[in-house]
Write a protein that holds these residues in place. Structure first.
Motif, PDB file in Angstrom:
ATOM      1  N   SER A  36       0.850  -1.195   0.000  1.00  0.00           N
ATOM      2  CA  SER A  36       0.000   0.000   0.000  1.00  0.00           C
ATOM      3  C   SER A  36       0.881   1.239   0.000  1.00  0.00           C
ATOM      4  CB  SER A  36      -0.926  -0.001   1.217  1.00  0.00           C
ATOM      5  OG  SER A  36      -0.160   0.008   2.401  1.00  0.00           O
ATOM      6  N   THR A  37       0.272   2.380  -0.240  1.00  0.00           N
ATOM      7  CA  THR A  37       1.041   3.620  -0.388  1.00  0.00           C
ATOM      8  C   THR A  37       1.884   4.001   0.831  1.00  0.00           C
ATOM      9  OG1 THR A  37      -0.922   4.931   0.145  1.00  0.00           O
ATOM     10  CG2 THR A  37      -0.428   4.600  -2.186  1.00  0.00           C
ATOM     11  N   PRO A  38       1.505   3.689   2.086  1.00  0.00           N
ATOM     12  CA  PRO A  38       2.383   4.066   3.199  1.00  0.00           C
ATOM     13  C   PRO A  38       3.768   3.409   3.137  1.00  0.00           C
ATOM     14  CG  PRO A  38       0.183   3.641   4.015  1.00  0.00           C
ATOM     15  CD  PRO A  38       0.201   3.209   2.576  1.00  0.00           C
ATOM     16  N   GLU A  39       3.918   2.354   2.361  1.00  0.00           N
ATOM     17  CA  GLU A  39       5.224   1.700   2.244  1.00  0.00           C
ATOM     18  C   GLU A  39       6.158   2.428   1.281  1.00  0.00           C
ATOM     19  OE1 GLU A  39       5.224  -2.627   2.005  1.00  0.00           O
ATOM     20  OE2 GLU A  39       3.126  -2.604   2.621  1.00  0.00           O
ATOM     21  N   LEU A  40       5.602   3.349   0.475  1.00  0.00           N
ATOM     22  CA  LEU A  40       6.420   4.069  -0.503  1.00  0.00           C
ATOM     23  C   LEU A  40       7.325   5.103   0.166  1.00  0.00           C
ATOM     24  CD1 LEU A  40       3.801   4.741  -3.332  1.00  0.00           C
ATOM     25  CD2 LEU A  40       5.654   3.040  -3.346  1.00  0.00           C
ATOM     26  N   THR A  41       8.512   5.253  -0.402  1.00  0.00           N
ATOM     27  CA  THR A  41       9.470   6.250   0.053  1.00  0.00           C
ATOM     28  C   THR A  41       9.281   7.558  -0.701  1.00  0.00           C
ATOM     29  OG1 THR A  41      11.060   4.458   0.402  1.00  0.00           O
ATOM     30  CG2 THR A  41      11.945   6.703   0.343  1.00  0.00           C
ATOM     31  N   ALA A  42       9.005   7.447  -2.019  1.00  0.00           N
ATOM     32  CA  ALA A  42       8.908   8.634  -2.869  1.00  0.00           C
ATOM     33  C   ALA A  42       8.258   8.267  -4.192  1.00  0.00           C
ATOM     34  CB  ALA A  42      10.297   9.226  -3.115  1.00  0.00           C
ATOM     35  N   LEU A  43       7.967   9.300  -4.984  1.00  0.00           N
ATOM     36  CA  LEU A  43       7.473   9.159  -6.348  1.00  0.00           C
ATOM     37  C   LEU A  43       8.522   9.732  -7.293  1.00  0.00           C
ATOM     38  CD1 LEU A  43       3.865  10.577  -5.770  1.00  0.00           C
ATOM     39  CD2 LEU A  43       4.599   8.182  -5.649  1.00  0.00           C
ATOM     40  N   ALA A  44       8.525   9.228  -8.534  1.00  0.00           N
ATOM     41  CA  ALA A  44       9.502   9.708  -9.512  1.00  0.00           C
ATOM     42  C   ALA A  44       8.874   9.771 -10.894  1.00  0.00           C
ATOM     43  CB  ALA A  44      10.714   8.774  -9.543  1.00  0.00           C
ATOM     44  N   SER A  45       9.395  10.692 -11.711  1.00  0.00           N
ATOM     45  CA  SER A  45       8.965  10.800 -13.093  1.00  0.00           C
ATOM     46  C   SER A  45      10.050  11.523 -13.879  1.00  0.00           C
ATOM     47  CB  SER A  45       7.628  11.544 -13.194  1.00  0.00           C
ATOM     48  OG  SER A  45       7.089  11.414 -14.501  1.00  0.00           O
ATOM     49  N   SER A  46       9.799  11.726 -15.147  1.00  0.00           N
ATOM     50  CA  SER A  46      10.700  12.472 -16.021  1.00  0.00           C
ATOM     51  C   SER A  46      10.551  13.968 -15.760  1.00  0.00           C
ATOM     52  CB  SER A  46      10.324  12.168 -17.475  1.00  0.00           C
ATOM     53  OG  SER A  46      10.840  13.135 -18.349  1.00  0.00           O
ATOM     54  N   ILE A  66       8.186  14.045  -4.626  1.00  0.00           N
ATOM     55  CA  ILE A  66       8.237  13.599  -6.015  1.00  0.00           C
ATOM     56  C   ILE A  66       9.484  14.208  -6.643  1.00  0.00           C
ATOM     57  CG2 ILE A  66       6.683  15.433  -6.835  1.00  0.00           C
ATOM     58  CD1 ILE A  66       5.654  13.264  -8.905  1.00  0.00           C
ATOM     59  N   HIS A  67      10.231  13.366  -7.331  1.00  0.00           N
ATOM     60  CA  HIS A  67      11.475  13.778  -7.968  1.00  0.00           C
ATOM     61  C   HIS A  67      11.297  13.665  -9.474  1.00  0.00           C
ATOM     62  CE1 HIS A  67      13.849  13.436  -4.154  1.00  0.00           C
ATOM     63  NE2 HIS A  67      12.816  12.664  -3.860  1.00  0.00           N
ATOM     64  N   PHE A  68      11.667  14.722 -10.179  1.00  0.00           N
ATOM     65  CA  PHE A  68      11.593  14.738 -11.638  1.00  0.00           C
ATOM     66  C   PHE A  68      13.015  14.652 -12.176  1.00  0.00           C
ATOM     67  CE2 PHE A  68       7.732  16.873 -10.160  1.00  0.00           C
ATOM     68  CZ  PHE A  68       6.777  16.119 -10.825  1.00  0.00           C
ATOM     69  N   LEU A  69      13.302  13.572 -12.895  1.00  0.00           N
ATOM     70  CA  LEU A  69      14.662  13.260 -13.306  1.00  0.00           C
ATOM     71  C   LEU A  69      14.886  13.565 -14.783  1.00  0.00           C
ATOM     72  CD1 LEU A  69      14.709   9.857 -11.430  1.00  0.00           C
ATOM     73  CD2 LEU A  69      15.686  12.005 -10.646  1.00  0.00           C
ATOM     74  N   PRO A  70      16.078  14.066 -15.130  1.00  0.00           N
ATOM     75  CA  PRO A  70      16.365  14.388 -16.528  1.00  0.00           C
ATOM     76  C   PRO A  70      16.546  13.136 -17.385  1.00  0.00           C
ATOM     77  CG  PRO A  70      18.267  14.868 -15.142  1.00  0.00           C
ATOM     78  CD  PRO A  70      17.159  14.427 -14.232  1.00  0.00           C
ATOM     79  N   ALA A  71      16.243  13.288 -18.668  1.00  0.00           N
ATOM     80  CA  ALA A  71      16.346  12.170 -19.617  1.00  0.00           C
ATOM     81  C   ALA A  71      17.746  11.575 -19.625  1.00  0.00           C
ATOM     82  CB  ALA A  71      15.951  12.631 -21.014  1.00  0.00           C
ATOM     83  N   GLU A  72      18.774  12.397 -19.414  1.00  0.00           N
ATOM     84  CA  GLU A  72      20.146  11.872 -19.412  1.00  0.00           C
ATOM     85  C   GLU A  72      20.345  10.844 -18.294  1.00  0.00           C
ATOM     86  OE1 GLU A  72      20.082  15.811 -18.760  1.00  0.00           O
ATOM     87  OE2 GLU A  72      19.021  15.284 -20.600  1.00  0.00           O
ATOM     88  N   VAL A  73      19.735  11.075 -17.155  1.00  0.00           N
ATOM     89  CA  VAL A  73      19.824  10.116 -16.045  1.00  0.00           C
ATOM     90  C   VAL A  73      19.026   8.858 -16.395  1.00  0.00           C
ATOM     91  CG1 VAL A  73      19.146   9.695 -13.638  1.00  0.00           C
ATOM     92  CG2 VAL A  73      20.250  11.853 -14.280  1.00  0.00           C
ATOM     93  N   GLN A  90      10.280   9.561 -27.986  1.00  0.00           N
ATOM     94  CA  GLN A  90      10.155  10.787 -28.781  1.00  0.00           C
ATOM     95  C   GLN A  90       9.813  11.992 -27.902  1.00  0.00           C
ATOM     96  OE1 GLN A  90       7.106   9.594 -31.512  1.00  0.00           O
ATOM     97  NE2 GLN A  90       8.536   8.678 -32.973  1.00  0.00           N
ATOM     98  N   LEU A  91       8.922  11.804 -26.933  1.00  0.00           N
ATOM     99  CA  LEU A  91       8.440  12.918 -26.122  1.00  0.00           C
ATOM    100  C   LEU A  91       9.370  13.299 -24.975  1.00  0.00           C
ATOM    101  CD1 LEU A  91       4.647  12.007 -25.900  1.00  0.00           C
ATOM    102  CD2 LEU A  91       5.691  13.800 -27.281  1.00  0.00           C
ATOM    103  N   THR A  92      10.026  12.284 -24.380  1.00  0.00           N
ATOM    104  CA  THR A  92      10.779  12.549 -23.151  1.00  0.00           C
ATOM    105  C   THR A  92      12.262  12.225 -23.237  1.00  0.00           C
ATOM    106  OG1 THR A  92      10.405  10.340 -22.217  1.00  0.00           O
ATOM    107  CG2 THR A  92       8.721  12.017 -21.771  1.00  0.00           C
ATOM    108  N   GLY A  93      12.684  11.529 -24.292  1.00  0.00           N
ATOM    109  CA  GLY A  93      14.083  11.153 -24.404  1.00  0.00           C
ATOM    110  C   GLY A  93      14.424   9.840 -23.730  1.00  0.00           C
ATOM    111  N   THR A  94      13.431   9.178 -23.160  1.00  0.00           N
ATOM    112  CA  THR A  94      13.642   7.860 -22.569  1.00  0.00           C
ATOM    113  C   THR A  94      12.501   6.942 -23.013  1.00  0.00           C
ATOM    114  OG1 THR A  94      13.923   6.587 -20.516  1.00  0.00           O
ATOM    115  CG2 THR A  94      12.449   8.474 -20.408  1.00  0.00           C
ATOM    116  N   PRO A  95      12.801   5.658 -23.296  1.00  0.00           N
ATOM    117  CA  PRO A  95      11.745   4.770 -23.771  1.00  0.00           C
ATOM    118  C   PRO A  95      10.828   4.234 -22.672  1.00  0.00           C
ATOM    119  CG  PRO A  95      13.816   3.596 -23.735  1.00  0.00           C
ATOM    120  CD  PRO A  95      14.113   5.030 -23.354  1.00  0.00           C
ATOM    121  N   SER A  96      11.105   4.574 -21.421  1.00  0.00           N
ATOM    122  CA  SER A  96      10.231   4.161 -20.329  1.00  0.00           C
ATOM    123  C   SER A  96      10.374   5.143 -19.179  1.00  0.00           C
ATOM    124  CB  SER A  96      10.563   2.755 -19.834  1.00  0.00           C
ATOM    125  OG  SER A  96       9.817   2.468 -18.664  1.00  0.00           O
TER     126      SER A  96
END
Length: 135
Positions: A36-46, A66-73, A90-96
């Protein structure tokens, strides 16, 4: 007593994806895996999603960073992905966005290797993956 693993939900979404859809995908996926969500440490996205209202609302709603990470990472994780998308590339520079951001943030926060605990799941407008630090 063992240290609690770092558990990060990586998220991708289409523009204007709703908080309700994101929460539903997260809650249902975690429940299927006995978590469940209380077990999560953080959220991440591009970092391409840094101004996405649904993601920002979700972090506030869950009281999680929530951490937004660059495509290079995220690009460093291509060889560890289970599912890729040419549209995401195409949209974000990463395939996932979901899998790569979850893996990357776990390793940044824990300084330990990350593994995909839950591979990419999809709803109509969002993707989710959960990564964990190795014990």
């Amino acid at each position: 007593m063992s240290e609690r693993p770092v558990l990060v939900a990586g998220l991708g979404c289409r523009r204007e994806c709703s908080l309700e859809e994101l929460l539903s995908l997260l809650d249902n996926t975690l429940a299927e895996h006995g978590s469940s969500t209380p077990e999560l440490t953080a959220l991440a996205s591009s970092d391409h999603k840094a101004s996405e209202p649904g993601l920002l609302q979700m972090a506030a709603h869950l009281n999680l960073p929530i951490h937004f990470l660059p495509a290079e990472v995220l690009a460093g994780y291509h060889g560890r992905l289970t599912d890729t998308s040419t549209k995401a590339l195409q949209l974000t520079g990463t395939p996932s966005v979901a899998e790569a951001s979850a893996l990357a943030l776990v390793e940044q926060l824990s300084d330990r290797p990350a593994r995909l605990w839950i591979t990419k799941r999809k709803s109509a407008n969002a993707t989710l993956a959960v990564a964990s630090s190795d014990p």
